[in-house]
Motif scaffolding. Structure first.
Motif, short mmCIF file in Angstrom:
data_model
loop_
_atom_site.label_atom_id
_atom_site.label_comp_id
_atom_site.label_asym_id
_atom_site.label_seq_id
_atom_site.Cartn_x
_atom_site.Cartn_y
_atom_site.Cartn_z
N ASN A 1 0.81 -1.33 0.18
CA ASN A 1 -0.03 0.09 -0.06
C ASN A 1 0.73 1.27 -0.01
OD1 ASN A 1 -2.90 0.20 -0.18
ND2 ASN A 1 -2.69 1.83 1.68
N TYR A 2 2.22 1.10 0.65
CA TYR A 2 3.03 2.50 0.94
C TYR A 2 2.95 2.45 -1.21
CZ TYR A 2 6.93 4.86 1.68
OH TYR A 2 8.01 6.39 1.38
N GLU A 3 3.61 1.42 -1.74
CA GLU A 3 4.28 1.94 -2.97
C GLU A 3 2.84 2.15 -3.63
OE1 GLU A 3 7.25 1.69 -3.92
OE2 GLU A 3 8.17 0.73 -2.85
N GLY A 4 1.28 1.40 -3.45
CA GLY A 4 0.56 1.43 -4.00
C GLY A 4 -0.01 2.64 -4.50
N HIS A 5 0.41 3.32 -2.89
CA HIS A 5 -0.13 5.50 -2.87
C HIS A 5 1.36 6.11 -3.36
CE1 HIS A 5 -4.79 4.30 -1.72
NE2 HIS A 5 -4.28 3.04 -1.45
N GLY A 6 1.90 5.83 -4.17
CA GLY A 6 2.57 6.29 -4.60
C GLY A 6 3.85 7.25 -3.28
N LYS A 7 4.06 6.60 -2.24
CA LYS A 7 4.89 6.31 -1.61
C LYS A 7 4.33 7.69 -0.86
CE LYS A 7 9.00 3.94 -3.72
NZ LYS A 7 9.83 4.20 -4.32
N GLY A 8 3.24 8.38 -0.86
CA GLY A 8 2.43 9.07 -0.02
C GLY A 8 2.83 10.78 -0.56
N GLU A 9 3.52 10.63 -1.79
CA GLU A 9 3.36 11.01 -3.07
C GLU A 9 1.68 11.04 -3.81
OE1 GLU A 9 7.22 11.89 -4.51
OE2 GLU A 9 7.61 12.24 -2.15
N ASP A 10 1.93 12.38 -4.56
CA ASP A 10 0.92 12.66 -5.91
C ASP A 10 1.58 11.97 -6.94
OD1 ASP A 10 -1.13 12.31 -7.76
OD2 ASP A 10 -2.04 14.35 -7.69
N LYS A 11 1.93 10.72 -7.65
CA LYS A 11 2.34 9.78 -9.01
C LYS A 11 1.34 9.58 -10.05
CE LYS A 11 6.27 8.89 -5.81
NZ LYS A 11 7.35 7.70 -5.33
N ARG A 12 -0.38 9.87 -9.78
CA ARG A 12 -0.89 9.80 -10.64
C ARG A 12 -0.71 9.93 -11.82
NH1 ARG A 12 -6.13 11.89 -7.54
NH2 ARG A 12 -4.32 13.64 -7.03
N ARG A 13 -1.09 9.27 -13.21
CA ARG A 13 -0.67 10.13 -14.77
C ARG A 13 -1.62 10.16 -15.18
NH1 ARG A 13 2.20 4.40 -14.56
NH2 ARG A 13 0.66 4.24 -13.35
N ASP A 14 -2.55 11.22 -15.92
CA ASP A 14 -3.57 11.15 -16.84
C ASP A 14 -3.43 10.05 -17.72
OD1 ASP A 14 -4.19 13.62 -15.40
OD2 ASP A 14 -2.55 14.88 -17.25
N GLY A 15 -4.22 9.17 -17.75
CA GLY A 15 -4.47 8.27 -18.96
C GLY A 15 -4.63 7.12 -18.68
N VAL A 16 -3.89 6.83 -17.08
CA VAL A 16 -3.62 5.78 -16.19
C VAL A 16 -4.04 6.22 -14.93
CG1 VAL A 16 -1.64 4.46 -15.39
CG2 VAL A 16 -0.78 5.51 -17.32
N ASP A 17 -4.40 6.94 -14.68
CA ASP A 17 -5.11 6.53 -13.24
C ASP A 17 -5.68 7.60 -13.37
OD1 ASP A 17 -2.58 4.90 -12.01
OD2 ASP A 17 -1.77 6.91 -12.51
N HIS A 18 -7.18 6.73 -13.78
CA HIS A 18 -8.08 7.82 -13.38
C HIS A 18 -9.19 8.21 -12.20
CE1 HIS A 18 -8.40 6.72 -18.08
NE2 HIS A 18 -8.21 5.60 -17.59
#
Length: 359
Positions: A248-265
């Motif tokens: 979950n640490y990795e799956g939520h960006g290690k606490g940062e916003d790592k969402r990508r347009d077109g990938v993480d909707h």
């Protein structure tokens, strides 16, 4: 929401600081809480967390035997596939999509028992399922039991520090916990037993279940490949049990916003889709947070979903009576609109020429 906020036992450092923000404990505070939660001499109500980590310690012995006595390249490959693919996929099938979200239903209890015991039993259903409901309700907020903003240790030791249920619930609140677990087939405590043991799961049945599961699988592996194979696979299961605590640490960006347009909707939390967990376990985490009750989370063509393939196969042979698949809804609501926006023609203010938005 009051139940969701209070259903888990709050750590000594609390969920929030004095300003209402996430309480971020120091490593020493986290370790102090961890060892306190494992101390069965302090209170027998720590039994479930203690058992969970004792299983990891026991499996590490098998891993040492494999490395130092029975090591082989063939055994290493088998161990790798078992820990990454078999254990990972089963975790998604059983704990994630069934125990927590009820994304599908079994035809009868036999198929539920069969699926529950497809691999070595390591994670107690109660620790995973109830806390995961809280995770979805309070994702990346104070109270999320594995909030990545709390840091690596905050997530890694969450099963002991943040995921056990509240030990001071009244009978009505406790029955709500039982309701969250009753479809899993776990033998539950009465309210009086809960007051004694601090858990939904009955300790006797839980321990016997693990012993029976491990004895069965070691016998199978021994008959196939002797002690060497048994040690390789049991050691691999222990490796997975440690590794999954980092997810979950990795799956939520290690606490940062790592969402990508077109990938993480999904933009309501910091969950991201990752290729490795997706390919080996069918865990496309951002997709899952959009449609948590879907039996499929690999919605796009490249998103392999081994967990869904199992559920689909079980449905084809009649073992699963129904399941929910949100792929069509995902494509309609997120993929198609995104493609239209990306492909929409716009005009360059300087030249007046028509260009694509992606340019």
């Amino acid at each position: 929401m009051a139940f969701i906020h209070d259903v888990l036992e709050q750590p000594s450092y609390g969920w929030k600081d004095e300003n209402g923000n996430l309480s971020k404990p120091t490593p020493s505070q986290i370790f102090k809480e961890f060892f306190s939660r494992l101390n069965i001499f302090k209170t027998k109500k720590n039994w479930l967390s203690f058992m969970s980590w004792m299983m990891v310690v026991t499996l590490s012995v098998f891993l040492m035997f494999f490395i130092f006595k029975y090591f082989s390249i063939k055994g290493l490959i088998i161990a790798f596939l078992y820990s990454m693919v078999v254990m990972g996929t089963h975790g998604t099938i059983w704990y994630h999509r069934y125990c927590t979200h009820g994304a599908y239903k079994f035809k009868n209890n036999f198929w539920r028992f069969f699926t529950q015991n497809l691999t070595l039993k390591i994670i107690p259903e109660e620790i995973y399922a109830i806390s995961h409901h809280v995770h979805h309700a309070l994702s990346d907020q104070p109270g999320d039991p594995y909030n990545a903003q709390g840091g690596f240790l905050y997530c890694f030791l969450a099963d002991a520090n943040h995921q056990p249920i509240n030990r001071n619930m009244n009978e009505k609140e406790y029955q709500r916990c039982v309701t969250l677990m009753k479809h899993t087939g776990v033998s539950v405590n009465t309210y009086a037993q809960y007051q004694k043991w601090g858990s939904v799961a009955n300790p006797f049945h839980a321990v016997v279940g693990v012993i029976a599961n491990w004895a069965f699988w070691f016998t199978i592996f021994y008959l196939i490949g002797g002690v060497a194979l048994g040690c390789a696979i049991f050691g691999a299961a222990g490796f997975w049990a440690v590794g999954v605590r980092t997810f979950n640490y990795e799956g939520h960006g290690k606490g940062e916003d790592k969402r990508r347009d077109g990938v993480d909707h999904n933009r309501k939390d910091m969950s991201v889709n990752q290729l490795w967990p997706g390919f080996v376990a069918g865990e496309w985490h951002n997709n899952h947070h959009l449609f948590p009750k879907s039996a499929r989370s690999g919605f796009k063509p490249h998103q392999v979903d081994t967990a869904f393939y199992y559920i689909k196969f079980m449905s084809m042979i009649g073992a699963v009576s129904q399941y929910k698949d949100s792929k069509a809804q995902f494509i309609k609501e997120y993929v198609t609109p995104f493609i239209k926006v990306e492909a929409a023609p716009v005009y360059c203010p300087e030249t007046g020429k028509r260009i694509l938005a992606t340019e």
